[in-house]
Write an enzyme that holds these catalytic residues in place. Structure first.
Site, mmCIF file in Angstrom:
data_model
loop_
_atom_site.group_PDB
_atom_site.id
_atom_site.type_symbol
_atom_site.label_atom_id
_atom_site.label_comp_id
_atom_site.label_asym_id
_atom_site.label_seq_id
_atom_site.Cartn_x
_atom_site.Cartn_y
_atom_site.Cartn_z
ATOM 1 N N GLU A 118 0.815 -1.213 0.000
ATOM 2 C CA GLU A 118 0.000 0.000 0.000
ATOM 3 C C GLU A 118 0.845 1.257 0.000
ATOM 4 O O GLU A 118 1.963 1.266 0.513
ATOM 5 C CB GLU A 118 -0.889 0.034 1.242
ATOM 6 C CG GLU A 118 -2.052 -0.912 1.125
ATOM 7 C CD GLU A 118 -3.039 -0.732 2.263
ATOM 8 O OE1 GLU A 118 -3.859 -1.631 2.459
ATOM 9 O OE2 GLU A 118 -2.985 0.296 2.950
ATOM 10 N N CYS A 131 3.334 8.167 1.800
ATOM 11 C CA CYS A 131 3.878 7.140 2.680
ATOM 12 C C CYS A 131 4.028 5.870 1.855
ATOM 13 O O CYS A 131 3.037 5.372 1.301
ATOM 14 C CB CYS A 131 2.924 6.902 3.840
ATOM 15 S SG CYS A 131 3.447 5.553 4.914
ATOM 16 N N CYS A 138 6.386 -7.899 6.588
ATOM 17 C CA CYS A 138 7.550 -7.527 7.413
ATOM 18 C C CYS A 138 7.880 -8.710 8.305
ATOM 19 O O CYS A 138 6.983 -9.383 8.817
ATOM 20 C CB CYS A 138 7.242 -6.302 8.263
ATOM 21 S SG CYS A 138 8.653 -5.759 9.285
ATOM 22 N N CYS A 142 6.468 -7.241 15.248
ATOM 23 C CA CYS A 142 5.890 -6.415 16.319
ATOM 24 C C CYS A 142 4.409 -6.804 16.463
ATOM 25 O O CYS A 142 3.654 -6.725 15.491
ATOM 26 C CB CYS A 142 6.027 -4.931 15.998
ATOM 27 S SG CYS A 142 7.722 -4.446 15.594
ATOM 28 N N CYS A 145 1.270 -4.652 15.258
ATOM 29 C CA CYS A 145 1.312 -4.138 13.881
ATOM 30 C C CYS A 145 0.729 -5.156 12.903
ATOM 31 O O CYS A 145 1.123 -6.322 12.903
ATOM 32 C CB CYS A 145 2.763 -3.828 13.525
ATOM 33 S SG CYS A 145 3.024 -3.464 11.780
ATOM 34 N N CYS A 372 -7.084 4.819 8.182
ATOM 35 C CA CYS A 372 -6.003 5.620 7.655
ATOM 36 C C CYS A 372 -5.479 6.637 8.641
ATOM 37 O O CYS A 372 -4.406 7.187 8.463
ATOM 38 C CB CYS A 372 -6.400 6.320 6.378
ATOM 39 S SG CYS A 372 -5.042 6.280 5.233
#
Ligand code: SAH
Ligand code: SF4
Length: 390
Positions: A118, A131, A138, A142, A145, A372
């Site tokens: 994204e 961004c 990933c 974490c 997240c 968002c």
């Protein structure tokens, strides 16, 4: 930023994990994968005069152009072929969401091998920020997240990172943010992925963005931010080698006991080492470091932790870091949620009382899957940091 917290919704809705995904597939080579000095040789290897490298770079970085028909300084015969081989299409649009009356646009892209990332584009009165993602998923784990929950699919190439920026700049110039043409001014590497775990591609992309045109896009390095969970050797390497972009350190806790849980890489690079590296980054670049702190109810939002954080920052000097607390964007199925507003305010007041610059931001873009806001808030935090100067 929303980014990680929210990616899940859009990405999952579109079926991440479908059997058609090939994580080993690699994108084709692209001009933006090469340093300026390497581009001539690469283009020559494709059977072209080396001077084509400069012409292609001018179209791509300075004009944001990839359509062969608008590259009239290249010979018509074979033009489409060389453009297709040096500036191949890397990102396919899959979905788009808007919020804030069109001032926030979130795009979902399909990449080589079917992985998805994204990008979020945000308009402010005085700047336009994108961004971008640096990895599909990933591997840092974490637990608060959403991207961390996906695991790592693969690293993005430098050009896949740069393309997110180019397409955002084109969209902004074409009025995607509420109708008026806008110029993209800021980039934050706070989307999916850990940028410094994909060091080479991230560094190449940062140079492509900040090198002056026509070798690069000519964005000001102070307007480009790389966010990291704290990979110490990579922070030092970036400090030494550049480019000297802004650094954001995702701390989220001032003590190892808690940070070991929130940011598992802390077991390798504990708080003290991460903060020392952040301070060295400031010394090397002169750029004030952002300390990211997602406030989680009853987990890391106690006043004593604000005090501990202030102490850790102050013992390393004054004026070298500022704190960006943001309310946690809760991830579905996670045990954590956002702090109460009065607790957030108290946390910020406590930091300020100890001489630390800190700005709490409201979330923005909450109507995109209720998500968002996380991204926008974090970017707004960067903005506050910029407003307070370097
Ligand atoms: N991997 C890098 C950059 C991408 S994450 C990093 O961790 O810094 C961008 C920021 O969003 C980080 O500060 C990250 O900790 C934060 N973040 C992730 N999930 C979040 C959530 N659910 N709520 C608030 N911030 C979150
Ligand atoms: Fe999310 Fe942590 Fe990866 Fe950043 S490092 S994207 S916060 S899992």
């Amino acid at each position: 930023m929303t980014a990680p917290g929210n990616h899940k919704t859009l990405v999952a809705a579109k079926g991440t994990g479908s059997p058609s995904i090939d994580r080993r597939a690699r994108p084709p080579r692209h001009l933006a994968d090469f340093a300026p000095a390497e581009r001539r040789e690469w283009v020559a290897g494709l059977g072209q005069p080396p001077m084509r490298a400069g012409q292609l770079a001018r179209h791509y970085f300075a004009r944001l152009e990839t359509a062969p028909e608008r590259m009239t300084d290249l010979p018509a015969s074979g033009r489409a072929d060389i453009v297709g081989r040096t500036l191949p299409t890397l990102l396919t649009p899959l979905a788009e969401r808007r919020a804030d009356g069109g001032r926030t646009v979130k795009a979902l892209w399909g990449l080589t091998g079917g992985v998805r990332v994204e990008t979020v584009l945000m308009a402010y009165p005085d700047r336009v920020t994108v961004c971008v993602s640096t990895q599909a998923g990933c591997g840092m784990g974490c637990p608060f997240c959403a991207t961390g929950k996906l695991g790592l699919a693969r690293n993005l190439s430098a050009a896949e990172i740069v393309e997110q920026v180019r397409l955002a700049a084109v969209a902004a110039a074409n009025g995607a943010l509420g109708g008026q043409p806008r110029r993209l001014t800021n980039v934050v590497l706070m989307g999916m992925g850990e940028p410094l775990a994909n060091f080479r591609a991230t560094q190449r992309a940062l140079s492509d963005l900040t090198d002056p045109a026509p070798s690069g896009m000519g964005l000001a390095a102070r307007n480009v931010t790389v966010s990291t969970c704290g990979l110490v050797p990579a922070i030092d390497r970036l400090a030494q080698e550049g480019p000297a972009v802004r650094l954001a350190l995702s701390l989220h806790a001032p003590d190892d006991e808690l940070r070991d849980r929130l940011v598992p890489v802390n077991r390798r690079y504990p708080v003290a080492e991460a903060l020392d590296a952040a301070r060295r980054y400031f010394d090397a670049t002169g750029r004030r470091v952002s300390i990211e702190y997602a406030l989680m109810r009853g987990v890391n939002d106690q006043s004593w932790r604000a005090g501990r954080l202030a102490k850790e920052l102050n013992r390393r000097g004054s004026g070298w870091a500022h704190v960006n607390p943001i309310p946690l964007n809760p991830v579905e199925g996670s045990e954590w949620t956002a702090s109460y507003p009065e607790v957030e305010a108290e946390f910020v007041a406590h930091l300020r009382g100890k001489g630390i610059v800190a700005t709490l931001r409201d979330t923005r873009g909450a109507d995109i899957d209720g998500a968002c806001g996380q991204l926008a808030a974090r970017v707004a935090g960067q903005r506050a940091a910029m407003d307070t100067g370097d």
